[in-house]
Design a protein around this motif. Structure first.
Motif, PDB file in Angstrom:
ATOM      1  N   LEU A  44       0.785  -1.055  -0.155  1.00 55.65           N
ATOM      2  CA  LEU A  44       0.397   0.015   0.295  1.00 55.65           C
ATOM      3  C   LEU A  44       0.573   1.510  -0.081  1.00 55.65           C
ATOM      4  O   LEU A  44      -0.004   2.488  -0.108  1.00 55.65           O
ATOM      5  N   ALA A  45       1.461   1.306   0.689  1.00 58.82           N
ATOM      6  CA  ALA A  45       3.231   2.649   0.089  1.00 58.82           C
ATOM      7  C   ALA A  45       4.561   1.851   0.241  1.00 58.82           C
ATOM      8  O   ALA A  45       5.163   0.802   0.461  1.00 58.82           O
ATOM      9  N   ALA A  46       4.873   2.878  -0.400  1.00 62.68           N
ATOM     10  CA  ALA A  46       6.600   2.507  -1.134  1.00 62.68           C
ATOM     11  C   ALA A  46       7.114   4.700  -1.139  1.00 62.68           C
ATOM     12  O   ALA A  46       6.501   5.461  -1.740  1.00 62.68           O
ATOM     13  N   LYS A  47       8.242   4.457  -0.083  1.00 60.47           N
ATOM     14  CA  LYS A  47       8.874   5.959  -0.210  1.00 60.47           C
ATOM     15  C   LYS A  47      10.483   4.909  -0.055  1.00 60.47           C
ATOM     16  O   LYS A  47      10.524   4.506   0.188  1.00 60.47           O
ATOM     17  N   PHE A  48      11.246   6.421  -1.006  1.00 61.16           N
ATOM     18  CA  PHE A  48      12.581   6.481  -1.017  1.00 61.16           C
ATOM     19  C   PHE A  48      12.759   6.959   1.054  1.00 61.16           C
ATOM     20  O   PHE A  48      12.063   7.391   1.206  1.00 61.16           O
TER      21      PHE A  48
END
Length: 559
Positions: free
Chosen positions: A361-365
């Motif tokens: 549901l979420a992916a960030k650097f």
């Protein structure tokens, strides 16, 4: 285990006989002397009764004889005297016998009462014995059922042993097949190495050509930027937000405190629902992700919407998109249990991160562009190293993660929002248990202010919460009449200087609140006809973009 039923029957019969004998010893033999004594006393009483009767008869005879003697010779005093003495002695003897008989009757009564008491006790013991016998019968039936169960388990055990043997044989066969496949794999790897070497040589040639093309592109781009800067220097009054190139100019030419009031651009971003939207940190470039499994890039720098590329590779709907700090990479999470990284310039898929067992549901650097953190419905967070293309750490949250943000440029602190109404703060430098903040509702999104002092979370109870990260306390709660969170991944954001917060509602309205007063400062209506899923504020201007579940995207501005 073999069970012989004949010895069992003999054993329980012998046990019953032994118990009856023990009962007789305990309840009958100890009273045998008393019973014998009672019988002797009873015999003595009977003998004394018969003797008493004989004495009475004898006494009566003597009385008759005495009376006759007196009548026959009234002058014979000696005879009369002797007869009277005998009569007196007999009366005394009779009295003594009667007293002894009375005493015997008394003892007999006591013995009879004792026998009654003993009889009652024996009756109680008999009842207890019958109860014990019933319990013994029940125990015997239980033993019989347990013996039957033992036989059944023995049969099952034999079956399992035979099955285990079959599985061992299959394992040996599979082991042989595995050894054969390993040999084939080694051969394939050798062939692959040879092919990789050939591919590297081809790639090297392609890289040389690409470098030449890039150099040409950079020269043209620099010339174009130089011309734009010269035009801007000539006429600063004619400068508008549409003509700004934010990659080369760090400050906008209009007030950042103004809030958007009207639609600036609108377009259909995807073929279905639009789940995510994000501004590039350096350009007027928008990335959108939709249920059509695509990530699209849109350029709005010229006052119109221009498609800049299509990022493909996802096998299910895209749930979130994010740029790295340089704007050169895009990451997107997907419902196909994976996340993917593309380069913006050539639109090429660089990395596919698989390892979650539920939708991501979420992916960030995570700080630097070479690290990524992802949150999944499988209740875990994973940290990835893009250089090794592997997961280097897994965080077990215990609840589905709907969104996450990283706190600093080093990527050492991660905030994650969860289905269990909690926000968790993870320190990647330690394995300590995360700190938790309770927000009384399922968290749908998180956003950090630029100074990393405040955290904004959107909650499924139709509110936004502003949290002071210095005290981990809730400072403000934003709510309004008509505002309703439209989905479990609805995204809320800060503006440039964290003076306003914005989120989309289920009725298609974009709400804007003042952070200090918690009052609604703006309502952006009439452009969306379905629930808004996400909004994104430009990092240098007051431009706001919103997307909905009916493929529509709108850019809002104050001009």
């Amino acid at each position: 285990m073999n069970v012989n039923h004949t010895p069992d029957k003999t054993d329980w019969k012998n046990k019953i006989i032994n118990r009856i004998e023990r009962r007789n010893r305990a309840q009958c033999y100890c009273y045998q002397d008393l019973i014998n004594s009672h019988n002797r006393l009873f015999d003595q009483a009977t003998a004394l009764k018969s003797e008493n009767i004989q004495l009475s008869i004898q006494l009566e005879k003597l009385r008759q004889e005495g009376l006759l003697a007196i009548k026959s010779d009234g002058t014979n005093d000696n005879v009369r005297t002797v007869t009277s003495e005998q009569l007196l002695a007999l009366e005394q003897k009779l009295l003594a016998q009667q007293e002894e008989l009375t005493e015997i009757h008394k003892k007999r009564g006591e013995n009879v009462q004792m026998i009654i008491d003993l009889s009652n006790a024996v009756t109680e013991k008999d009842k207890l014995l019958s109860i014990k016998e019933e319990a013994l019968k029940e125990s015997m039936s239980v033993i019989a059922s347990l013996n039957a169960e033992i036989k059944m388990h023995q049969a099952n055990h034999k079956q399992l042993e035979s099955l285990n043997q079959v599985l061992k044989d299959e394992h040996q066969a599979l082991q042989l097949a595995f050894t054969h496949l390993e040999e084939k794999l080694r051969k394939a790897q050798d062939e692959n190495m040879e092919l990789v070497d050939r591919l590297k040589r081809y790639k090297f040639k392609d890289a040389e050509k690409l470098n030449e093309e890039n150099e040409n592109f950079i020269r043209k781009r620099n010339a174009k930027m130089q011309k734009e800067l010269e035009d801007a220097a000539k006429d600063m009054k004619g400068l508008s937000p549409d003509s700004l190139n934010f990659k080369d100019c760090g400050a906008p030419a209009f007030s950042l405190n103004a809030i958007p009031t009207k639609p600036y651009l609108h377009f259909d971003a995807h073929d279905g629902e639009v789940n995510a939207v994000k501004w590039s940190p350096v350009d007027r470039l928008i990335a959108t992700g939709g249920a059509d499994r695509k990530v699209k890039l849109w350029d709005v720098s010229k006052g119109c919407v221009e498609s800049k590329g299509l990022l493909v590779g996802s096998n299910a709907g895209v749930m979130s998109v994010d740029f790295d700090s340089t704007g050169t990479l895009v990451i997107a999470s997907s419902n196909d249990l994976a996340s993917r990284v593309w380069t913006v310039n050539d639109l090429r898929l660089r990395h596919t991160l698989t390892g979650h067992c539920a939708k991501v549901l979420a992916a960030k650097f995570l700080g630097e562009p070479s690290k990524v953190v992802t949150g999944s419905h499988d209740r875990t967070l994973k940290i990835w190293d893009l250089r090794s293309r592997a997961c280097i750490e897994t965080k077990f949250a215990g609840s589905s993660c709907n969104d996450l943000v990283t706190m600093d440029s080093a990527g050492t602190v991660i905030f994650s929002g969860h289905f269990d109404k909690k926000i968790r703060m993870w320190d990647t430098r330690t394995d300590m248990k995360p700190k938790e903040i309770e927000v009384q509702g399922k968290v749908t999104s998180l956003d950090l202010s630029r100074d990393y002092k405040y955290l904004l979370c959107c909650v499924r109870d139709d509110t936004l919460r502003l949290i002071d990260l210095r005290t981990n306390q809730i400072l403000q709660t934003f709510c309004a009449e008509g505002f309703k969170v439209g989905c479990d991944w609805a995204r809320a954001v800060f503006n440039v200087d964290a003076t306003y917060v914005s989120v989309g509602s289920a009725d298609g309205t974009v709400f804007i609140w003042d952070v200090t007063t918690a009052k609604v400062e703006g309502l952006l209506k009439n452009e969306h006809t379905s629930p808004i899923t996400a909004v994104s504020w430009h990092p240098f201007t007051n431009h706001l973009v919103s997307v909905d579940r009916a493929k529509r995207s709108v850019v809002w501005s104050d001009v």
